[in-house]
Design an enzyme around this catalytic site. Structure first.
Site, mmCIF file in Angstrom:
data_model
loop_
_atom_site.group_PDB
_atom_site.id
_atom_site.type_symbol
_atom_site.label_atom_id
_atom_site.label_comp_id
_atom_site.label_asym_id
_atom_site.label_seq_id
_atom_site.Cartn_x
_atom_site.Cartn_y
_atom_site.Cartn_z
ATOM 1 N N ASP A 1 2.248 -8.214 5.798
ATOM 2 C CA ASP A 1 3.590 -7.655 5.716
ATOM 3 C C ASP A 1 4.540 -8.627 6.408
ATOM 4 O OD1 ASP A 1 2.814 -7.250 8.301
ATOM 5 O OD2 ASP A 1 3.136 -5.098 8.333
ATOM 6 N N ASP A 5 0.895 -2.222 10.155
ATOM 7 C CA ASP A 5 1.190 -1.551 11.427
ATOM 8 C C ASP A 5 1.493 -0.071 11.275
ATOM 9 O OD1 ASP A 5 3.602 -1.751 10.162
ATOM 10 O OD2 ASP A 5 4.575 -2.994 11.686
ATOM 11 N N ASP A 49 -0.050 1.660 5.874
ATOM 12 C CA ASP A 49 -0.962 0.532 5.700
ATOM 13 C C ASP A 49 -2.427 0.920 5.829
ATOM 14 O OD1 ASP A 49 1.109 -1.437 5.421
ATOM 15 O OD2 ASP A 49 1.460 -1.285 7.573
#
Length: 946
Positions: free
Chosen positions: A333, A656, A660
């Site tokens: 990400d 995080d 996810d």
């Protein structure tokens, strides 16, 4: 409530129609109706999966293939009359199993963490009264009351919003608060998380107040869907586990064949009694089983874990370390991993000037520069109005760190926080600004207007007004409402030319992926009839007009300074990096280009909406080239990972947020953020970064590659000693007993479990070689025992050891008076002192040759001197131990009888001490030739390219 009602697209309805669609009212449900709905639909709970009991998890560490082989080897040792060996082998198994269980006991608790994130209570309206109920008792149709700081307990549709902002980072991974509205949303190309009138379980209210009607509860919420995805993820074996199982099968077959082969040779050429031949062959089977493989693998992984922890990476599962070394794709990400997660104003723009703002993050460290010179706001009216307006028209607050070297904390919108910092860099104090220009009214931001306004009382008049409205928002909206403009420290009429200059500047910044806010003001003079007398009558319609455009504040979340080098290192190592972010495509591509993830002119940008329309075949085709994924939903990120794995890639995924966790668990290696990551992400992941830094992943991959290399070094070292163990036995058998057995079974086992074990374990502690990240990822299908390794072990190192061991045996015989043509000492009796000394020399020669071989095994092609001959203290300890062990079992009578040894003389030790340098010199010569040939080939290839 009917299924049809439950599936209504409530975001498209007006607030009043939402109540009827969900069969409720502004006064909420009655208590009886709420109970009836709960009876039909259940409680608002995240269901848990049935887990394997800890007892079964513990036992599984003792029943895998290598463990079973060691149990069998121990049993064979007992049958062969070697109980000490059997106990030792079984003890190795027990220690390994207990250690592995302890290391992995706390893994896989993602669902528990998900449950902890849900609030315990919720405020609702029932029977027309405000009530506080258990969050698990919420039902569809309940009207929730929301205030700043509240956690949201269920998916809901907003029906009233007063400057309502929600932190959705747990679902999207993006930390900026999202403004919510009660208006109907008719746009089709929005994801669920982007829809401004929908709320989701597990998120929280960061600012404002509101009311919302519950639409979904429990496992039907977006949060629940993520939990379901996480629970139903099957854990696959790591590449290392697969290779160890394969290697175990190969070793089992090889050891069994060697045992049968030696038994048949004994019966054919020597004719020993069946029982003696059987025990001899069983001893050879045990000798060919590398009992130290599991301890070495465990130690190698554990040492890598220790080194990684010093480089900000904490590993939860030992096998994950090696999986990192096999990684071929990293799906990362953006926010906080590639970037610093600190919005920073880096440019200021007015019609008359463009300013550069130095410094990164929320610390007020930096300055405003123009034309190479520092500029302060007190000497530039346009700059002063721009940064003052931005700072005053902000609700964020910055809290200085309590400890030196700490980070500033932001309360409120990070975008507004960076406006405060830019004012400080321009030489202004936000606290003094607020004191001299106190706020008296606010017109909150609305997504419809795309701007917000604050009204301030002035200590000194501005254009004849004691009151001013500062407005900030989307540049297009601010310019549309502006009739005048600040230019060269004067106020001028807004013209089409000026509008075009502003638009061009905004487009240029936006094209670089930067976020742009415009700032304007309006003097609220008492003689202006369009300004209401009473402040309570101020509305956007009568205040946000006839504005004076001041300038643009340009910002971004800057990349971490070390990330570009880490991405380049990945490129050299043959590892692809793919960005999957919840941010917008233009911003994502800009960051990806700056740090080197994409290099082409036209990389493919795929949004979540586009991905929904793609087939898996189309997705795999796109994954073959440069691609950036933007505005991704959790299940879409998971889909990308699954397709990469189907393409044969070993995938590492960073994350995080709660969103996810499915991808983290599905990935071959899940990497969670330790600072900003949620407990859910950390529990679902295999590794946690304590600094949230992409560069730490690359360091971890380097360690992972070293682990696999070290296991191979161990295999090379252990297998090469099998040749000098086997050749003496083969010579004895093929000679029909004319050459007395140069190495007894107990002496063979002394090498395997005594002298070889510690140096071999030391190889598992080797640090990564310098060129480990200049090699492509290893093929996960490549076996641990390759033909090249076997040739090197048996025909290279092993043959060398066999020659010196037989030479030592013959040396002892000749020294005692034996000549060719005469019977050798020991024929017909194993008590002959010369024969015992000869077997002792054979044993000692193998051990001393192995000292040189363990140093040779430390590097593949580089000289061991380049790493420092004695730099691995674990190997040094192992070498000292094996020499001491040889001295010990040859000097003390009780051990002489057990191991069939006798004392050695000074001349014997001089002979033995010549062996390690000789073995080392031969291999160093081979490596030098290899490096020379490789360098010439590289030079020739470079010349051809030129």
């Amino acid at each position: 409530m009917s299924e049809a009602t439950a599936s209504v697209a409530v975001q498209r309805l007006t607030a009043d129609r939402v109540f009827s669609a969900l069969e409720t009212s502004p006064a909420g449900l009655t208590q009886s109706e709420a109970e009836a709905r709960q009876a039909r639909q259940g409680k608002n709970l995240i269901q848990t999966e049935k887990r394997r009991s800890p007892v079964l998890a513990f036992l599984s560490n003792f029943t895998h293939l290598m463990a079973c082989l060691l149990w069998a080897a121990g049993a064979i040792a007992f049958v062969a009359g070697l109980p000490e060996l059997g106990v030792a082998v079984w003890l190795v198994n027990v220690i390994n199993g207990c250690f592995s269980f302890w290391q992995e006991y706390r893994a896989g608790k993602a669902t528990d963490a998900l449950k902890k994130m849900l609030p315990s209570y919720a405020s609702v309206i029932r029977d027309g009264q405000e009530q506080k109920i258990l969050a698990e008792d919420l039902v569809p149709g309940d009207v929730m009351l929301l205030a700043e700081g509240d956690k949201i307990s269920a998916d809901a549709r907003v029906v009233r919003a007063n400057d309502l902002q929600v932190n959705q980072s747990t679902l999207t991974g993006e930390s900026n608060p999202v403004r919510k509205t009660a208006d109907a949303v008719l746009e089709e190309d929005l994801t669920q998380a982007e829809t401004p009138n929908l709320l989701f379980a597990g998120t929280s209210v960061s600012e404002g107040t509101g009311r919302a009607v519950v639409t979904r509860i429990g496992m039907d919420t977006e949060f629940g869907k993520i939990a379901h995805l996480t629970q139903n993820m099957e854990e696959a074996e790591s590449p290392l586990q697969q290779q160890l199982n394969r290697t175990t099968r190969q070793i089992t077959v090889f050891a069994a064949c060697m045992g049968v082969g030696f038994f048949l040779l004994d019966q054919l050429f020597v004719g020993s009694e069946f029982a003696a031949a059987f025990i001899f062959s069983l001893g050879m089977v045990v000798a060919f089983i590398p009992e130290g493989l599991l301890p070495t693998v465990t130690l190698s992984l554990a040492m890598a874990v220790q080194r990684m922890s010093k480089r900000n990476a904490l590993v939860k599962k030992l096998n994950s370390v090696e999986t990192l070394g096999s990684t071929s794709v990293i799906c990362t990400d953006k926010t906080g991993t590639l970037t610093q997660n600190e919005m920073t104003v880096n440019h200021l723009w007015t019609v008359g000037s463009e300013y550069e703002v130095t410094g990164v993050g929320y610390a007020p460290e930096g300055e405003v520069r123009a034309a190479g010179h520092r500029i302060q706001a007190i000497y530039d009216d346009d700059l002063r109005l721009l940064v003052s307006g931005g700072a005053l028209c902000s609700n964020a607050r910055l809290i200085a760190p309590e400890e030196e070297g700490g980070r500033y904390t932001v309360l409120g919108d990070p975008t507004e926080a960076c406006l405060l910092v830019s004012a400080q860099k321009a030489g202004l104090d936000p606290a003094e600004l607020e004191a001299s220009c106190p706020r008296v009214r606010e017109l909150p931001f609305e997504s419809r207007r795309k701007r917000m306004t604050t009204i301030h009382q002035l200590s000194e008049p501005l254009e004849g007004a004691r009151r001013v409205a500062f407005v900030k928002g989307a540049p297009s909206e601010i310019v549309r409402l502006s009739t005048r403009c600040r230019a060269y420290e004067k106020t001028v009429e807004m013209t089409d030319e000026l509008r075009e200059r502003i638009r061009a500047a905004n487009d240029a910044y936006a094209a670089d992926g930067l976020r742009v806010l415009a700032v304007a003001y309006r003097p609220l003079r008492t003689d202006d009839e369009s300004v209401p007398r009473a402040m309570s009558a101020y509305t956007p319609e009568n205040i946000e007009r006839d504005l004076v455009f001041v300038g643009l504040e340009v910002m971004q979340d800057p990349p971490r300074p070390e990330v570009a080098a880490a991405v380049e290192q990945c490129r050299r190592a043959g590892i692809r990096v793919i960005m999957i972010t919840g941010d917008y495509g233009l911003t994502a591509v800009s960051i990806a280009r700056r740090i080197g993830i994409v290099r082409g002119e036209h990389p493919r940008v795929v949004s979540g909406v586009e991905l929904e329309r793609m087939s898996d075949a189309e997705l795999r085709e796109i994954l073959g080239g440069e691609v950036v994924f933007s505005r991704m939903a959790p299940e879409q990120k998971l889909r990308v990972v699954e397709n990469l794995q189907q393409m044969g890639e070993i995938v590492a995924v960073t994350g995080d947020g709660v969103n996810d966790s499915p991808a983290l668990k599905k990935a071959d290696i899940g990497v969670a953020m330790g600072v900003t990551g949620t407990d859910v992400a950390k529990e679902a992941a295999d590794m946690v970064l304590t600094d949230d830094n992409f560069a730490s992943i690359v360091h971890a991959i380097e360690e992972g590659r070293a682990v696999y290399a070290n296991i191979r070094k161990f295999m090379l070292y252990i297998l090469n000693s099998n040749m000098p163990e086997a050749v003496p036995s083969a010579v004895y058998l093929l000679s029909g007993g004319a050459v007395p057995l140069p190495l007894t079974t107990m002496q063979i086992l002394t090498i395997d479990l005594g002298t070889d074990m510690l140096p071999a374990l030391g190889l598992g502690c080797e640090a990564p070689e310098a060129d480990v990240m200049d090699r492509p990822p290893r093929d996960p299908k490549e076996p641990l025992l390759t033909a090249k390794l076997m040739r090197k072990a048996f025909l290279g190192y092993g043959l060398m050891g066999a020659v010196v061991s037989m030479a030592a045996y013959v040396f002892a015989q000749v020294e005692a008076g034996w000549l060719p043509g005469l019977p050798m000492f020991g024929v017909g009796t194993d008590a002959d002192p010369v024969y015992v000394r000869a077997t002792t020399m054979c044993l000692a020669a193998i051990v001393f040759a192995q000292i040189g071989q363990v140093l040779n095994c430390r590097t593949e092609t580089a000289s061991v001197f380049s790493r420092g001959l004695l730099s691995n203290r674990h190997i040094n300890v192992g070498i000292v131990f094996e020499v001491c062990l040889i001295v010990f079992i040859t000097l003390f009578p009780p051990f002489q009888q057990v191991f069939h040894t006798s004392p050695l003389g000074l001349f014997d030790y001089v002979f033995l001490c010549c062996l390690p340098p000789l073995v080392l010199a031969v291999e160093e010569g081979r490596k030098a030739v290899f490096r020379l040939v490789r360098r010439r080939r590289a030079n020739r290839a470079g010349a051809e390219e030129r």
